[in-house]
Design an enzyme around this catalytic site. Sequence first.
Site, PDB file in Angstrom:
ATOM      1  CG  ASP A 449      -1.766   1.223   1.326  1.00  0.00           C
ATOM      2  OD1 ASP A 449      -2.667   1.355   0.479  1.00  0.00           O
ATOM      3  OD2 ASP A 449      -1.538   2.062   2.213  1.00  0.00           O
ATOM      4  CD  GLU A 504      -2.450   2.440  -3.265  1.00  0.00           C
ATOM      5  OE1 GLU A 504      -3.657   2.678  -3.236  1.00  0.00           O
ATOM      6  OE2 GLU A 504      -1.688   2.729  -2.320  1.00  0.00           O
TER       7      GLU A 504
END
EC number: 2.4.1.18
Length: 849
Positions: A449, A504
Amino acid sequence: MIGVSVLFKELTCLEDESREAFTKLFKMYSFCGFFPTNVVGCLSPSLSKASGNNRSFAKQPFGLSCGSQKWLKHHSHIFPSRISMHWKVEHRSTIAAVLTEDNSTITNTELDMENIGVLLTDPGLEPFKDHFIHRIRRYIDQKNLFETYEGGLDEFAKGYLKFGFNREDGGIVYREWAPAAQEAELIGDFNGWNGLNHKMEKNQFGIWGIKIPDSVGSPAIPHNSRVKFRFKHGNGVWVDRIPAWINYATQDPTRFAAPYDGVYWDPPPTERYQFKYPRPPKPIAPRIYEAHVGMSSSEPRINSYREFADDVLPRIRENNYNTVQLMAIMEHSYYASFGYHVTNFFSVSSRSGTPEDLKYLIDKAHSLGLRVLMDVVHSHASNNGTDGLNGFDVGQSSQESYFHTGDRGYHKLWESRLFNYANWEVLRFLLSNLRWWLEEFKFDGFRFDAVTSMLYHHHGINMTFTGNYDEYFSEATDVDAVVYMMLANCLIHSILPDATVIAEDVSGMPGLGRPVSEGGIGFDYRLSMAVPDRWIDYLKNKNDEEWSMKEISGSLTNRRYTEKCISYAESHDQAIVGDKTIAFFLMDEDMYTCMSCFTDASPAIERGIALHKMIHFITMALGGEGYLNFMGNEFGHPDWIDFPREGNGWSYEKCRRQWNLVDTEHLRYKFMNAFDRAMNELDEKFSFLASTKQIVSSTSEPDKVIVFERGDLVFVFNFHPDNTYDGYKVGCDLPGKYRVALDSDARDFGGHGRVGHDIDHFTSPEGIPGLPETNFNNRPNSFEVLSPARTCVVYYRVEENEEGKNNSNVIAVNDTLADVMTHLENLEERITAEDDNGVLESKEGTPDE
């Protein structure tokens, strides 16, 4: 001269050895400069090198929207990006062995840094060679230090066998890194929360430890009992904290907003879950179902790991996904953070069950052939003091803490703490964390993330990434974090070579998705984060007639060719309260009143279902090398996600998934779900996502039609709201007979059944081989189709040769060098004449190509 279009047609049928032979023939012909940019994806590495072309594709700008909820959800604040793409050139890097060998002791002075793989692949990076050399040396230096002092990266990442609670020689040993602490004790249920008899000792590295002998043959600390780390900081104040390496943390369910307690988790053998099923093999292209276990119940409550395993995993498998990506697994005290404000990194979120329950879920997924990825958050940590790592920060300098001090240690938008990736014990903690989830729980990989925040000191805040390489390689780059991610990817793939690791990142950092052995950061895939914002922009701000086919195609194909992407039309970000899902944008309030099949569909529903299918499918087929969908979006879930909070009266009403909608036979939600299942099945059968052959042959603005090839499939997307085209001419590569493979207008998918599925479409040759300008849309063959408004239809080539026919209708040609030369001679003989219209006449008796 043999035409390039014909050569491409032959090339795509060859296996690797034959391609090498073909390359030798290729060099005999002067084709440099003939290749259109939309067919470069077909080139083999050797062909691309032989052509002498290393040009950047034209860049297409595309923006990222910034909804109000995305400012609250930490990783969605980052602004537009534009990613450049380059032709692939394969070189063997001389530093590859150094970068991948765990036991390497080669020094910096012995390295040959002249042949760094990512620079050879993309010569545009050459001005930043010093930057790459610097981070490669930092990476190698760190690995050498691990080898010298810890036995190597592999051993270094087994920190959980030393820190936290471990059984050793008839007792429990507990260790904690807290160098600034003046005194320390272990407290818990086992000693009445009085640590006077359980004082800890500190070694020279700031690590506190204690061994508690067994009592009458039983552990002194019972399984599932509460524990905490108590220490005194510089001003003489004692504080209680949850152990940093704790494996489980819970709170008193009878007390509102009760603080979390660490739990000693060491179940007896009879209660410890034993895995029964092996990991499924790595798919050639991931089709990912992003899911949140807690909100997966149809009831307004928190769902459990076991309920998800038994009730939701079969749905995912039925829709032909091959991978599940689980959110919010690491413990987080604030449920509404969606799991992104982690408090306890080694702990399974207790809301949904125990560690053994999560193991049951993962094993169940493996039994169904589903791989499981974890959404891992190593970009930051919750700023909670009593139940998170931030609580260890009292009175510590940067080198004594998990986090940077001062402004560098705080993310001003997320209100969270930022790791010091240069710190030895921080590296041990984070790398061991990855190993823990892989080995203890059998995860098959990770989705990292907020990688953009890690890559830069500015964290992407108020940054507009335009694709200029100066934006990626400067003093703004956090090399400490880059080296950590290189180490992490090296470790993950050494433990599990078939792991899938996704980044990401919205910035488009070049080399992020290239192997560490080439000087890249080592991720397998990056998320195509700009794509969903393109769709949201269209749905919010443009009428159907204003949609640009070139812009849609450009947004979906604008990625670095050598770095694989996971495409998605919408993820959890687009489903959060304050934003809308695609289905919600398209159909809005009609979703609550007009979804019954017993009445005619309203214009909004008719348009909405048609475009919902088209948007998701073209994103999948053209947007990357993998695909992702968030739980419920496959059937157009009507509600956004709103976690329990003060603003909604702590309600779970919008924090669930209404599976009953798709299960109700007379509701139209079933049509979108059926199409989702069918498009995944199409990739299962034809493997088009894994194909490097991606050719956009037509983006007609007047017709609102996009035609492209992926693998040997031909895709026709008609976005026009009204016009149906009969006899619409589409270009293709291979000649022969084509039939419908998938049709969004089929009645099973809520369509009108206007396209015949039993009709054979025969190709006609187009133009002069070697002269693309005489072809039809630069394609050597064509056939005609019926293309209804707002539909997408896929065509596959029927293999007439029964000996070469297989179940998936995929052509497999295994020519030798001699076979190729003979075939080329036959092709040259065929080019005998050109009629007045520029159509070639073939010699009678020459076999089809």
